[in-house]
Design a protein around this motif. Structure first.
Motif, PDB file in Angstrom:
ATOM      1  N   ALA A  97      -1.551  -7.754 -11.659  1.00 19.97           N
ATOM      2  CA  ALA A  97      -2.594  -7.606 -10.648  1.00 19.97           C
ATOM      3  C   ALA A  97      -3.576  -6.528 -11.054  1.00 19.97           C
ATOM      4  CB  ALA A  97      -1.966  -7.249  -9.303  1.00 19.97           C
ATOM      5  N   SER A  98      -4.833  -6.731 -10.720  1.00 19.55           N
ATOM      6  CA  SER A  98      -5.841  -5.708 -10.971  1.00 19.55           C
ATOM      7  C   SER A  98      -6.310  -5.064  -9.679  1.00 19.55           C
ATOM      8  CB  SER A  98      -7.018  -6.292 -11.754  1.00 19.55           C
ATOM      9  OG  SER A  98      -7.512  -7.452 -11.133  1.00 19.55           O
ATOM     10  N   ALA A  99      -5.954  -5.648  -8.533  1.00 18.56           N
ATOM     11  CA  ALA A  99      -6.308  -5.079  -7.238  1.00 18.56           C
ATOM     12  C   ALA A  99      -5.270  -5.501  -6.206  1.00 18.56           C
ATOM     13  CB  ALA A  99      -7.698  -5.552  -6.807  1.00 18.56           C
ATOM     14  N   TRP A 100      -5.151  -4.713  -5.146  1.00 17.35           N
ATOM     15  CA  TRP A 100      -4.181  -4.997  -4.104  1.00 17.35           C
ATOM     16  C   TRP A 100      -4.691  -4.524  -2.760  1.00 17.35           C
ATOM     17  CZ3 TRP A 100      -4.337  -0.317  -6.340  1.00 17.35           C
ATOM     18  CH2 TRP A 100      -4.098   0.788  -5.547  1.00 17.35           C
ATOM     19  N   LYS A 101      -4.099  -5.097  -1.719  1.00 16.56           N
ATOM     20  CA  LYS A 101      -4.341  -4.629  -0.349  1.00 16.56           C
ATOM     21  C   LYS A 101      -3.025  -4.773   0.398  1.00 16.56           C
ATOM     22  CE  LYS A 101      -7.217  -5.487   3.745  1.00 16.56           C
ATOM     23  NZ  LYS A 101      -7.230  -4.287   4.364  1.00 16.56           N
ATOM     24  N   THR A 102      -2.500  -3.650   0.846  1.00 11.69           N
ATOM     25  CA  THR A 102      -1.236  -3.656   1.565  1.00 11.69           C
ATOM     26  C   THR A 102      -1.452  -4.221   2.958  1.00 11.69           C
ATOM     27  OG1 THR A 102      -0.515  -1.723   0.320  1.00 11.69           O
ATOM     28  CG2 THR A 102       0.697  -2.223   2.332  1.00 11.69           C
ATOM     29  N   GLY A 103      -0.613  -5.181   3.312  1.00 13.85           N
ATOM     30  CA  GLY A 103      -0.699  -5.807   4.627  1.00 13.85           C
ATOM     31  C   GLY A 103       0.310  -5.200   5.582  1.00 13.85           C
ATOM     32  N   ALA A 104       0.789  -6.011   6.471  1.00 17.25           N
ATOM     33  CA  ALA A 104       1.732  -5.569   7.499  1.00 17.25           C
ATOM     34  C   ALA A 104       3.091  -5.244   6.889  1.00 17.25           C
ATOM     35  CB  ALA A 104       1.883  -6.655   8.552  1.00 17.25           C
ATOM     36  N   CYS A 105       3.718  -4.223   7.465  1.00 17.94           N
ATOM     37  CA  CYS A 105       5.065  -3.834   7.060  1.00 17.94           C
ATOM     38  C   CYS A 105       6.014  -4.038   8.235  1.00 17.94           C
ATOM     39  CB  CYS A 105       5.106  -2.371   6.630  1.00 17.94           C
ATOM     40  SG  CYS A 105       4.166  -2.000   5.142  1.00 17.94           S
ATOM     41  N   GLN A 106       7.156  -4.623   7.944  1.00 15.16           N
ATOM     42  CA  GLN A 106       8.232  -4.746   8.927  1.00 15.16           C
ATOM     43  C   GLN A 106       9.233  -3.657   8.589  1.00 15.16           C
ATOM     44  OE1 GLN A 106       9.467  -8.726   8.009  1.00 15.16           O
ATOM     45  NE2 GLN A 106       8.173  -9.608   9.589  1.00 15.16           N
ATOM     46  N   THR A 107       9.413  -2.726   9.491  1.00 15.97           N
ATOM     47  CA  THR A 107      10.240  -1.553   9.210  1.00 15.97           C
ATOM     48  C   THR A 107      11.516  -1.573  10.022  1.00 15.97           C
ATOM     49  OG1 THR A 107       8.217  -0.305   8.815  1.00 15.97           O
ATOM     50  CG2 THR A 107      10.217   0.969   9.099  1.00 15.97           C
ATOM     51  N   GLY A 108      12.639  -1.353   9.315  1.00 19.87           N
ATOM     52  CA  GLY A 108      13.937  -1.175   9.957  1.00 19.87           C
ATOM     53  C   GLY A 108      14.311   0.295   9.890  1.00 19.87           C
ATOM     54  N   THR A 109      15.572   0.571  10.126  1.00 22.10           N
ATOM     55  CA  THR A 109      16.036   1.958  10.111  1.00 22.10           C
ATOM     56  C   THR A 109      15.908   2.570   8.726  1.00 22.10           C
ATOM     57  OG1 THR A 109      17.630   1.354  11.811  1.00 22.10           O
ATOM     58  CG2 THR A 109      17.967   3.463  10.703  1.00 22.10           C
ATOM     59  N   LYS A 110      16.366   1.871   7.709  1.00 25.85           N
ATOM     60  CA  LYS A 110      16.359   2.399   6.339  1.00 25.85           C
ATOM     61  C   LYS A 110      15.657   1.499   5.341  1.00 25.85           C
ATOM     62  CE  LYS A 110      18.682   6.275   6.520  1.00 25.85           C
ATOM     63  NZ  LYS A 110      18.061   7.502   6.076  1.00 25.85           N
ATOM     64  N   THR A 111      15.103   0.377   5.790  1.00 23.06           N
ATOM     65  CA  THR A 111      14.426  -0.553   4.886  1.00 23.06           C
ATOM     66  C   THR A 111      13.095  -0.993   5.486  1.00 23.06           C
ATOM     67  OG1 THR A 111      15.512  -2.493   5.837  1.00 23.06           O
ATOM     68  CG2 THR A 111      16.607  -1.432   3.952  1.00 23.06           C
ATOM     69  N   ALA A 112      12.237  -1.450   4.611  1.00 22.45           N
ATOM     70  CA  ALA A 112      10.950  -1.997   5.052  1.00 22.45           C
ATOM     71  C   ALA A 112      10.548  -3.105   4.093  1.00 22.45           C
ATOM     72  CB  ALA A 112       9.874  -0.907   5.093  1.00 22.45           C
ATOM     73  N   ARG A 113       9.757  -4.042   4.607  1.00 18.89           N
ATOM     74  CA  ARG A 113       9.192  -5.144   3.822  1.00 18.89           C
ATOM     75  C   ARG A 113       7.700  -5.127   4.077  1.00 18.89           C
ATOM     76  NH1 ARG A 113      12.613  -9.317   2.471  1.00 18.89           N
ATOM     77  NH2 ARG A 113      10.937 -10.814   2.606  1.00 18.89           N
ATOM     78  N   CYS A 114       6.919  -5.005   3.004  1.00 18.32           N
ATOM     79  CA  CYS A 114       5.460  -4.970   3.154  1.00 18.32           C
ATOM     80  C   CYS A 114       4.833  -6.113   2.368  1.00 18.32           C
ATOM     81  CB  CYS A 114       4.890  -3.646   2.648  1.00 18.32           C
ATOM     82  SG  CYS A 114       5.475  -2.205   3.556  1.00 18.32           S
ATOM     83  N   SER A 115       3.997  -6.851   3.043  1.00 17.84           N
ATOM     84  CA  SER A 115       3.233  -7.919   2.418  1.00 17.84           C
ATOM     85  C   SER A 115       2.068  -7.279   1.661  1.00 17.84           C
ATOM     86  CB  SER A 115       2.719  -8.848   3.511  1.00 17.84           C
ATOM     87  OG  SER A 115       1.853  -9.797   2.970  1.00 17.84           O
ATOM     88  N   VAL A 116       1.826  -7.756   0.433  1.00 20.80           N
ATOM     89  CA  VAL A 116       0.745  -7.202  -0.381  1.00 20.80           C
ATOM     90  C   VAL A 116      -0.090  -8.347  -0.935  1.00 20.80           C
ATOM     91  CG1 VAL A 116       0.138  -5.725  -2.334  1.00 20.80           C
ATOM     92  CG2 VAL A 116       2.203  -5.231  -1.014  1.00 20.80           C
ATOM     93  N   ALA A 117      -1.379  -8.339  -0.600  1.00 25.60           N
ATOM     94  CA  ALA A 117      -2.322  -9.317  -1.154  1.00 25.60           C
ATOM     95  C   ALA A 117      -2.781  -8.785  -2.507  1.00 25.60           C
ATOM     96  CB  ALA A 117      -3.510  -9.497  -0.216  1.00 25.60           C
ATOM     97  N   LEU A 118      -2.542  -9.571  -3.547  1.00 24.33           N
ATOM     98  CA  LEU A 118      -2.863  -9.152  -4.917  1.00 24.33           C
ATOM     99  C   LEU A 118      -3.916 -10.063  -5.509  1.00 24.33           C
ATOM    100  CD1 LEU A 118       0.869  -8.752  -5.790  1.00 24.33           C
ATOM    101  CD2 LEU A 118      -0.738  -6.861  -5.746  1.00 24.33           C
ATOM    102  N   SER A 119      -4.646  -9.537  -6.473  1.00 18.34           N
ATOM    103  CA  SER A 119      -5.613 -10.366  -7.190  1.00 18.34           C
ATOM    104  C   SER A 119      -5.691  -9.913  -8.633  1.00 18.34           C
ATOM    105  CB  SER A 119      -6.992 -10.303  -6.528  1.00 18.34           C
ATOM    106  OG  SER A 119      -7.481  -8.992  -6.550  1.00 18.34           O
TER     107      SER A 119
END
Length: 179
Positions: A97-119
């Protein structure tokens, strides 16, 4: 070599808010895009040192173990052997990827998942037939005593010739194939 390691240790690590996983994702991509080299495969020791502050201890260990497994394979095979993993291992696209934009993150107690739009924008030298690419991957994080750290990448693009599954699965395959 020792002076290089010492100089790299003096470089401040990326700063981000300990309570915000999206800032940890941005810190990772700041390092990644600042140092990205096409065909990276398993990062070399210098790149692993730069990535270390933004990655979880588990992922850092997996990268070291995979690099060691690759070195053992290269030592066993006397002729030139290509790396087990070629291309970018931190995204779905071989070229990275040469560019990114971090999207929404789903956060738990000790973990998280973040969607990242890449190009990926091909360099002009690639010619007029080279097309840009856009996709989304998911960055998985863990909350450590030092704050949120990238622990894995789920390749979500579904490219015909891209990475599939997860980064940790690819590294485990390299480690298992060259014990």
């Amino acid at each position: 070599m020792r002076s290089l390691v010492f100089a790299l240790l003096l470089v401040p690590g990326p700063a981000f808010a300990a309570g915000d996983p999206s800032e940890a994702v941005n810190a990772f991509y700041d390092v990644y895009t600042g140092q990205h080299v096409q065909g990276l495969g398993i990062p070399d020791a210098t790149m692993r040192l730069r990535l270390q502050p933004v990655l979880s201890p588990r992922l850092n260990k997996e990268l070291v173990d995979a690099a060691s497994a690759q070195a053992r394979l290269t030592a066993k095979v006397k002729n030139a052997v290509p790396p087990v993993l070629e291309g970018d291992i931190f995204s779905s696209l071989f070229e990275g990827a040469s560019a990114w934009k971090t999207g929404a993150c789903q956060t738990g107690t000790k973990t998280a998942r973040c969607s990242v739009a890449l190009s990926y924008a091909p360099p002009p030298a690639a010619g007029p037939k080279a097309k840009p690419a856009h996709w989304t991957d998911t960055v998985l994080l863990v909350d450590t005593p030092q704050g949120w750290k990238v622990d894995d990448v789920a390749y979500d693009a579904g490219f015909a010739f891209g990475n599939t599954g997860r980064l940790s699965e690819m590294l485990a395959m390299v480690i298992a194939s060259n014990p």
